[in-house]
Design a protein around this motif. Structure first.
Motif, PDB file in Angstrom:
ATOM      1  N   GLY A  14      22.672  40.686  37.630  1.00 51.90           N
ATOM      2  CA  GLY A  14      21.157  41.624  37.112  1.00 51.90           C
ATOM      3  C   GLY A  14      22.231  42.559  36.142  1.00 51.90           C
ATOM      4  N   PRO A  15      21.780  43.444  35.128  1.00 55.65           N
ATOM      5  CA  PRO A  15      23.134  44.572  34.048  1.00 55.65           C
ATOM      6  C   PRO A  15      24.178  45.533  35.210  1.00 55.65           C
ATOM      7  CG  PRO A  15      20.276  44.600  33.424  1.00 55.65           C
ATOM      8  CD  PRO A  15      20.451  43.516  35.072  1.00 55.65           C
ATOM      9  N   GLY A  16      25.514  44.009  34.412  1.00 53.17           N
ATOM     10  CA  GLY A  16      26.073  45.138  34.801  1.00 53.17           C
ATOM     11  C   GLY A  16      26.303  45.003  36.777  1.00 53.17           C
ATOM     12  N   ARG A  17      26.091  43.599  37.077  1.00 54.11           N
ATOM     13  CA  ARG A  17      26.854  42.988  37.619  1.00 54.11           C
ATOM     14  C   ARG A  17      26.841  41.831  38.683  1.00 54.11           C
ATOM     15  NH1 ARG A  17      23.191  47.565  42.875  1.00 54.11           N
ATOM     16  NH2 ARG A  17      24.346  49.340  41.338  1.00 54.11           N
ATOM     17  N   VAL A  18      27.864  41.439  39.083  1.00 50.00           N
ATOM     18  CA  VAL A  18      27.981  39.656  39.507  1.00 50.00           C
ATOM     19  C   VAL A  18      27.995  39.802  41.288  1.00 50.00           C
ATOM     20  CG1 VAL A  18      28.772  39.136  37.181  1.00 50.00           C
ATOM     21  CG2 VAL A  18      30.676  40.368  39.716  1.00 50.00           C
ATOM     22  N   GLU A  47      34.483  48.114  41.158  1.00 53.49           N
ATOM     23  CA  GLU A  47      33.600  48.956  41.714  1.00 53.49           C
ATOM     24  C   GLU A  47      32.703  48.222  42.705  1.00 53.49           C
ATOM     25  OE1 GLU A  47      30.401  52.006  41.978  1.00 53.49           O
ATOM     26  OE2 GLU A  47      31.091  51.579  40.012  1.00 53.49           O
ATOM     27  N   VAL A  48      33.048  48.178  44.313  1.00 54.91           N
ATOM     28  CA  VAL A  48      31.719  47.283  45.121  1.00 54.91           C
ATOM     29  C   VAL A  48      31.340  48.422  45.575  1.00 54.91           C
ATOM     30  CG1 VAL A  48      32.104  46.465  47.558  1.00 54.91           C
ATOM     31  CG2 VAL A  48      33.454  45.043  46.235  1.00 54.91           C
ATOM     32  N   HIS A  49      29.730  47.248  44.961  1.00 54.91           N
ATOM     33  CA  HIS A  49      27.933  48.217  45.705  1.00 54.91           C
ATOM     34  C   HIS A  49      27.894  47.163  47.467  1.00 54.91           C
ATOM     35  CE1 HIS A  49      28.287  49.247  41.376  1.00 54.91           C
ATOM     36  NE2 HIS A  49      27.669  47.853  40.755  1.00 54.91           N
ATOM     37  N   ASP A  50      28.673  46.911  47.564  1.00 52.19           N
ATOM     38  CA  ASP A  50      27.564  45.340  48.485  1.00 52.19           C
ATOM     39  C   ASP A  50      28.607  44.781  48.935  1.00 52.19           C
ATOM     40  OD1 ASP A  50      26.569  46.395  51.227  1.00 52.19           O
ATOM     41  OD2 ASP A  50      24.763  45.161  50.310  1.00 52.19           O
ATOM     42  N   ALA A  51      28.422  44.232  50.335  1.00 58.91           N
ATOM     43  CA  ALA A  51      29.206  43.046  50.983  1.00 58.91           C
ATOM     44  C   ALA A  51      28.251  42.843  52.054  1.00 58.91           C
ATOM     45  CB  ALA A  51      30.472  43.336  50.861  1.00 58.91           C
ATOM     46  N   LEU A  57      28.697  41.983  46.115  1.00 58.24           N
ATOM     47  CA  LEU A  57      27.758  42.396  45.507  1.00 58.24           C
ATOM     48  C   LEU A  57      29.157  43.551  44.349  1.00 58.24           C
ATOM     49  CD1 LEU A  57      25.063  42.646  43.411  1.00 58.24           C
ATOM     50  CD2 LEU A  57      24.567  44.405  44.646  1.00 58.24           C
ATOM     51  N   MET A  58      28.955  43.037  43.036  1.00 61.17           N
ATOM     52  CA  MET A  58      29.952  44.317  42.563  1.00 61.17           C
ATOM     53  C   MET A  58      30.095  44.479  41.113  1.00 61.17           C
ATOM     54  SD  MET A  58      32.663  40.971  42.920  1.00 61.17           S
ATOM     55  CE  MET A  58      34.709  41.749  41.905  1.00 61.17           C
ATOM     56  N   GLU A  59      31.120  44.733  40.439  1.00 59.55           N
ATOM     57  CA  GLU A  59      30.530  45.710  39.187  1.00 59.55           C
ATOM     58  C   GLU A  59      31.513  44.117  38.333  1.00 59.55           C
ATOM     59  OE1 GLU A  59      33.773  48.316  36.019  1.00 59.55           O
ATOM     60  OE2 GLU A  59      33.762  47.551  38.362  1.00 59.55           O
ATOM     61  N   HIS A  60      29.966  43.912  37.505  1.00 57.38           N
ATOM     62  CA  HIS A  60      30.554  42.752  36.457  1.00 57.38           C
ATOM     63  C   HIS A  60      31.866  43.544  35.335  1.00 57.38           C
ATOM     64  CE1 HIS A  60      28.901  39.875  32.877  1.00 57.38           C
ATOM     65  NE2 HIS A  60      30.210  39.850  33.808  1.00 57.38           N
ATOM     66  N   VAL A  61      32.500  43.097  35.527  1.00 59.97           N
ATOM     67  CA  VAL A  61      34.053  43.436  34.970  1.00 59.97           C
ATOM     68  C   VAL A  61      33.887  42.652  33.456  1.00 59.97           C
ATOM     69  CG1 VAL A  61      36.758  43.580  34.589  1.00 59.97           C
ATOM     70  CG2 VAL A  61      35.425  44.232  36.695  1.00 59.97           C
ATOM     71  N   VAL A 131      41.791  41.332  39.792  1.00 61.09           N
ATOM     72  CA  VAL A 131      40.698  41.353  40.730  1.00 61.09           C
ATOM     73  C   VAL A 131      41.689  39.948  41.110  1.00 61.09           C
ATOM     74  CG1 VAL A 131      38.915  41.372  38.844  1.00 61.09           C
ATOM     75  CG2 VAL A 131      40.332  39.459  39.050  1.00 61.09           C
ATOM     76  N   ASP A 132      40.101  40.277  42.279  1.00 59.08           N
ATOM     77  CA  ASP A 132      40.831  38.567  42.726  1.00 59.08           C
ATOM     78  C   ASP A 132      42.132  39.426  44.255  1.00 59.08           C
ATOM     79  OD1 ASP A 132      41.038  36.165  44.631  1.00 59.08           O
ATOM     80  OD2 ASP A 132      41.836  35.389  43.065  1.00 59.08           O
ATOM     81  N   TRP A 133      41.374  39.837  45.162  1.00 63.12           N
ATOM     82  CA  TRP A 133      42.494  40.237  45.973  1.00 63.12           C
ATOM     83  C   TRP A 133      42.329  40.072  47.563  1.00 63.12           C
ATOM     84  CZ3 TRP A 133      44.387  45.602  45.825  1.00 63.12           C
ATOM     85  CH2 TRP A 133      44.481  45.528  44.718  1.00 63.12           C
ATOM     86  N   ALA A 134      41.797  38.290  47.370  1.00 60.90           N
ATOM     87  CA  ALA A 134      41.964  37.245  48.609  1.00 60.90           C
ATOM     88  C   ALA A 134      42.698  37.382  49.714  1.00 60.90           C
ATOM     89  CB  ALA A 134      41.379  35.768  48.299  1.00 60.90           C
ATOM     90  N   ASN A 135      44.139  37.310  49.279  1.00 62.60           N
ATOM     91  CA  ASN A 135      45.663  37.436  49.977  1.00 62.60           C
ATOM     92  C   ASN A 135      45.871  38.341  50.134  1.00 62.60           C
ATOM     93  OD1 ASN A 135      45.484  34.293  49.368  1.00 62.60           O
ATOM     94  ND2 ASN A 135      46.635  34.812  47.448  1.00 62.60           N
ATOM     95  N   ALA A 136      45.312  39.994  50.112  1.00 60.90           N
ATOM     96  CA  ALA A 136      45.761  41.334  49.464  1.00 60.90           C
ATOM     97  C   ALA A 136      46.169  41.453  51.499  1.00 60.90           C
ATOM     98  CB  ALA A 136      44.637  42.590  49.949  1.00 60.90           C
ATOM     99  N   ALA A 137      47.654  42.168  51.435  1.00 57.13           N
ATOM    100  CA  ALA A 137      48.266  42.396  52.677  1.00 57.13           C
ATOM    101  C   ALA A 137      48.956  43.617  52.890  1.00 57.13           C
ATOM    102  CB  ALA A 137      49.218  41.159  53.351  1.00 57.13           C
ATOM    103  N   ARG A 138      49.516  44.268  54.270  1.00 60.23           N
ATOM    104  CA  ARG A 138      50.436  45.206  53.702  1.00 60.23           C
ATOM    105  C   ARG A 138      51.685  44.901  53.712  1.00 60.23           C
ATOM    106  NH1 ARG A 138      51.232  47.235  59.639  1.00 60.23           N
ATOM    107  NH2 ARG A 138      49.279  45.372  59.929  1.00 60.23           N
ATOM    108  N   GLY A 139      52.379  45.488  53.806  1.00 61.01           N
ATOM    109  CA  GLY A 139      53.404  45.306  53.426  1.00 61.01           C
ATOM    110  C   GLY A 139      55.079  45.625  52.609  1.00 61.01           C
ATOM    111  N   ALA A 140      55.605  45.355  52.224  1.00 58.47           N
ATOM    112  CA  ALA A 140      56.623  46.096  51.366  1.00 58.47           C
ATOM    113  C   ALA A 140      56.734  45.645  49.612  1.00 58.47           C
ATOM    114  CB  ALA A 140      58.205  45.705  51.604  1.00 58.47           C
ATOM    115  N   PRO A 141      57.186  46.784  48.859  1.00 57.28           N
ATOM    116  CA  PRO A 141      56.767  46.206  46.993  1.00 57.28           C
ATOM    117  C   PRO A 141      57.342  44.966  46.585  1.00 57.28           C
ATOM    118  CG  PRO A 141      56.457  49.473  47.869  1.00 57.28           C
ATOM    119  CD  PRO A 141      57.139  47.971  49.105  1.00 57.28           C
TER     120      PRO A 141
END
Length: 217
Positions: A14-18, A47-51, A57-61, A131-141
């Motif tokens: 729908g409008p503005g969402r994917v 922006e995340v609307h729901d998961a 369900l997120m903003e359509h960039v 986009v695409d944060w599947a690999n996100a982790a905590r660590g050193a820059p």
């Protein structure tokens, strides 16, 4: 379906969402929580609307990727490399949530994207979105910088204009980060990339050549 990536598909909602849906049915709720955390701290994540399970369900960039923009205008490669570096510097100021997994064997408390390359930066009228944060982790820059460095230096490109722009893109990126902090992590990032993806032989060979010249033993 309006787009497809390595492990997810994108559907119009729908409008503005994917809806971003994992191909293998794995839950994307952690990824959604990471994007919300990054956005709350001022980083340009969608922006995340729901998961719910395998769906976000997120903003359509809307906008081309930085990769497409570099192919279209290779003379701007240095500008785009500087943008990648600026995004990583901004992200390095974000403290990771305590529940986020740690990057294997590499301590630190900063939020890491671990796949921040020109294909994952979308250029919109309101500025870049990562986009695409599947690999996100905590660590050193430095780990994040090593990951982007490795991809920029070795990932195959389809357009000749991108190959011509590679050196300028990479040089500007390295000018904007701390290569000394990133260099010790290059081998570990190469090993992770090789383990997580079925890379073609020529890319594997390119990684080997790169490591021989850039990474410490």
């Amino acid at each position: 379906m309006i787009a497809a990536g390595y492990d997810c598909e994108i559907f119009d909602a729908g409008p503005g969402r994917v809806v971003r849906r994992s191909r293998d049915g794995r839950s994307l709720e952690r990824e959604a929580a990471v994007m919300r955390h990054a956005r709350r701290h001022g980083f340009p994540a969608p922006e995340v609307h729901d998961a719910d399970g395998a769906d976000i369900l997120m903003e359509h960039v809307a906008g081309p990727s930085l990769l497409d923009e570099t192919a279209r205008a290779p003379g701007r490669a240095a500008e785009h490399g500087a943008l990648l570096a600026a995004l990583l510097r901004q992200l390095s100021a974000v403290r990771a949530p305590g529940w986020l997994r740690a990057a294997a064997g590499r301590p630190g408390n900063r939020l890491l994207h671990l796949d921040l390359h020109p294909g994952n930066v979308l250029v919109t009228a309101d500025g870049p979105r990562v986009v695409d944060w599947a690999n996100a982790a905590r660590g050193a820059p430095g780990v994040d910088a090593a990951c982007t460095w490795l991809i920029l230096a070795t990932a195959p490109v389809a357009a000749p204009s991108l190959e011509d722009a590679r050196a300028d893109l990479l040089a500007a990126f390295l000018d904007g980060v701390d290569p000394a902090a990133a260099r010790p992590h290059l081998r570990a990032e190469a090993a992770r990339r090789l383990a997580e993806r079925d890379l073609p032989d020529d890319e594997q060979a390119g990684i080997a050549r790169f490591l021989a010249g850039e990474a410490p033993p």
